[in-house]
Design a protein around this motif. Structure first.
Motif, PDB file in Angstrom:
ATOM      1  N   UNK A 159      69.632 -79.470   6.253  1.00 36.23           N
ATOM      2  CA  UNK A 159      68.366 -78.732   6.328  1.00 36.23           C
ATOM      3  C   UNK A 159      67.284 -79.421   5.504  1.00 36.23           C
ATOM      4  N   UNK A 160      67.652 -79.945   4.333  1.00 34.12           N
ATOM      5  CA  UNK A 160      66.688 -80.696   3.520  1.00 34.12           C
ATOM      6  C   UNK A 160      66.188 -81.919   4.279  1.00 34.12           C
ATOM      7  N   UNK A 161      67.116 -82.655   4.880  1.00 34.30           N
ATOM      8  CA  UNK A 161      66.750 -83.861   5.644  1.00 34.30           C
ATOM      9  C   UNK A 161      65.919 -83.495   6.869  1.00 34.30           C
ATOM     10  N   UNK A 162      66.258 -82.387   7.505  1.00 34.85           N
ATOM     11  CA  UNK A 162      65.507 -81.950   8.681  1.00 34.85           C
ATOM     12  C   UNK A 162      64.052 -81.659   8.318  1.00 34.85           C
ATOM     13  N   UNK A 163      63.826 -80.903   7.249  1.00 35.69           N
ATOM     14  CA  UNK A 163      62.450 -80.546   6.891  1.00 35.69           C
ATOM     15  C   UNK A 163      61.672 -81.743   6.365  1.00 35.69           C
ATOM     16  N   UNK A 164      62.359 -82.680   5.745  1.00 36.00           N
ATOM     17  CA  UNK A 164      61.692 -83.928   5.370  1.00 36.00           C
ATOM     18  C   UNK A 164      61.317 -84.709   6.632  1.00 36.00           C
ATOM     19  N   UNK A 165      62.175 -84.650   7.644  1.00 28.69           N
ATOM     20  CA  UNK A 165      61.894 -85.321   8.919  1.00 28.69           C
ATOM     21  C   UNK A 165      60.727 -84.656   9.638  1.00 28.69           C
ATOM     22  N   UNK A 166      60.664 -83.326   9.563  1.00 28.77           N
ATOM     23  CA  UNK A 166      59.544 -82.596  10.171  1.00 28.77           C
ATOM     24  C   UNK A 166      58.231 -83.065   9.552  1.00 28.77           C
ATOM     25  N   UNK A 167      58.225 -83.178   8.225  1.00 32.54           N
ATOM     26  CA  UNK A 167      57.009 -83.651   7.547  1.00 32.54           C
ATOM     27  C   UNK A 167      56.703 -85.105   7.923  1.00 32.54           C
ATOM     28  N   UNK A 168      57.739 -85.935   7.973  1.00 29.23           N
ATOM     29  CA  UNK A 168      57.543 -87.363   8.241  1.00 29.23           C
ATOM     30  C   UNK A 168      57.023 -87.623   9.648  1.00 29.23           C
ATOM     31  N   UNK A 169      57.440 -86.809  10.593  1.00 27.44           N
ATOM     32  CA  UNK A 169      57.037 -87.039  11.989  1.00 27.44           C
ATOM     33  C   UNK A 169      55.796 -86.247  12.381  1.00 27.44           C
ATOM     34  N   UNK A 170      55.389 -85.313  11.533  1.00 29.08           N
ATOM     35  CA  UNK A 170      54.222 -84.499  11.877  1.00 29.08           C
ATOM     36  C   UNK A 170      54.486 -83.595  13.067  1.00 29.08           C
ATOM     37  N   UNK A 171      55.653 -82.964  13.083  1.00 30.18           N
ATOM     38  CA  UNK A 171      56.024 -82.089  14.197  1.00 30.18           C
ATOM     39  C   UNK A 171      54.988 -80.995  14.392  1.00 30.18           C
ATOM     40  N   UNK A 172      54.800 -80.599  15.649  1.00 29.94           N
ATOM     41  CA  UNK A 172      53.795 -79.578  15.949  1.00 29.94           C
ATOM     42  C   UNK A 172      54.254 -78.199  15.474  1.00 29.94           C
ATOM     43  N   UNK A 173      53.330 -77.282  15.407  1.00 26.97           N
ATOM     44  CA  UNK A 173      53.579 -75.952  14.854  1.00 26.97           C
ATOM     45  C   UNK A 173      54.648 -75.201  15.638  1.00 26.97           C
ATOM     46  N   UNK A 174      54.650 -75.295  16.956  1.00 29.93           N
ATOM     47  CA  UNK A 174      55.652 -74.561  17.743  1.00 29.93           C
ATOM     48  C   UNK A 174      57.059 -75.069  17.448  1.00 29.93           C
ATOM     49  N   UNK A 175      57.224 -76.389  17.261  1.00 29.19           N
ATOM     50  CA  UNK A 175      58.530 -76.933  16.875  1.00 29.19           C
ATOM     51  C   UNK A 175      58.927 -76.432  15.498  1.00 29.19           C
ATOM     52  N   UNK A 176      57.979 -76.401  14.573  1.00 27.86           N
ATOM     53  CA  UNK A 176      58.271 -75.950  13.218  1.00 27.86           C
ATOM     54  C   UNK A 176      58.720 -74.488  13.205  1.00 27.86           C
ATOM     55  N   UNK A 177      58.074 -73.663  13.998  1.00 27.66           N
ATOM     56  CA  UNK A 177      58.430 -72.241  14.069  1.00 27.66           C
ATOM     57  C   UNK A 177      59.829 -72.071  14.649  1.00 27.66           C
ATOM     58  N   UNK A 178      60.123 -72.801  15.733  1.00 27.44           N
ATOM     59  CA  UNK A 178      61.450 -72.717  16.359  1.00 27.44           C
ATOM     60  C   UNK A 178      62.534 -73.191  15.398  1.00 27.44           C
ATOM     61  N   UNK A 179      62.286 -74.292  14.710  1.00 25.90           N
ATOM     62  CA  UNK A 179      63.262 -74.822  13.767  1.00 25.90           C
ATOM     63  C   UNK A 179      63.454 -73.874  12.586  1.00 25.90           C
ATOM     64  N   UNK A 180      62.368 -73.296  12.081  1.00 31.96           N
ATOM     65  CA  UNK A 180      62.450 -72.398  10.924  1.00 31.96           C
ATOM     66  C   UNK A 180      63.261 -71.143  11.238  1.00 31.96           C
ATOM     67  N   UNK A 181      63.245 -70.707  12.485  1.00 31.56           N
ATOM     68  CA  UNK A 181      64.005 -69.515  12.859  1.00 31.56           C
ATOM     69  C   UNK A 181      65.513 -69.754  12.754  1.00 31.56           C
ATOM     70  N   UNK A 182      65.935 -71.000  12.923  1.00 32.85           N
ATOM     71  CA  UNK A 182      67.357 -71.315  12.918  1.00 32.85           C
ATOM     72  C   UNK A 182      67.800 -72.073  11.671  1.00 32.85           C
ATOM     73  N   UNK A 183      66.922 -72.948  11.176  1.00 30.23           N
ATOM     74  CA  UNK A 183      67.225 -73.777  10.008  1.00 30.23           C
ATOM     75  C   UNK A 183      66.228 -73.443   8.903  1.00 30.23           C
ATOM     76  N   UNK A 184      66.461 -72.385   8.133  1.00 28.72           N
ATOM     77  CA  UNK A 184      65.492 -72.004   7.093  1.00 28.72           C
ATOM     78  C   UNK A 184      65.293 -73.124   6.080  1.00 28.72           C
ATOM     79  N   UNK A 185      64.067 -73.220   5.588  1.00 29.96           N
ATOM     80  CA  UNK A 185      63.771 -74.219   4.562  1.00 29.96           C
ATOM     81  C   UNK A 185      64.575 -73.932   3.311  1.00 29.96           C
ATOM     82  N   UNK A 186      65.004 -74.980   2.667  1.00 31.29           N
ATOM     83  CA  UNK A 186      65.829 -74.841   1.451  1.00 31.29           C
ATOM     84  C   UNK A 186      64.931 -74.701   0.251  1.00 31.29           C
TER      85      UNK A 186
END
Length: 101
Positions: free
Chosen positions: A74-101
């Motif tokens: 989950x830590x690596x995933x959220x660092x990857x989200x920041x690194x790639x600049x994922x869009x808001x809808x992807x961030x919301x979908x990911x946060x529902x399943x993989x909560x930020x640590x």
């Protein structure tokens, strides 16, 4: 001294990238959040997205694919989200399943 094994040169180069010089000639390790050896951020995100419909990847699958705990993933995933600049809808979908640590 033991002869170099195949691939050990690339491991050494990777390890050297994790260090930077500091005052006095000493070197300190620089954590590279979310960056995994040989695993680009897009691959981590693709894996996480693939498991979204199932409520997230199981711990054994995460360990098999990435060799890490669910928390570290989950830590690596959220660092990857920041690194790639994922869009808001992807961030919301990911946060529902993989909560930020």
């Amino acid at each position: 001294m033991e002869p170099n094994r195949v691939g050990s040169d690339s491991v050494l180069r990777h390890a050297c990238r994790d260090f930077r010089p500091v005052e006095g000639g000493r070197r300190l390790a620089v954590p590279r959040a979310g960056v995994l050896p040989g695993r680009p951020a897009n691959e981590i995100m693709a894996f996480a997205r693939m498991w979204l419909p199932y409520g997230g990847a199981p711990a054994d699958e995460i360990f098999e694919q990435f060799g890490m705990s669910t928390r570290r993933f989950r830590e690596a995933l959220w660092a990857s989200v920041r690194a790639t600049g994922a869009n808001l809808s992807d961030q919301i979908a990911l946060a529902a399943v993989y909560p930020r640590v």
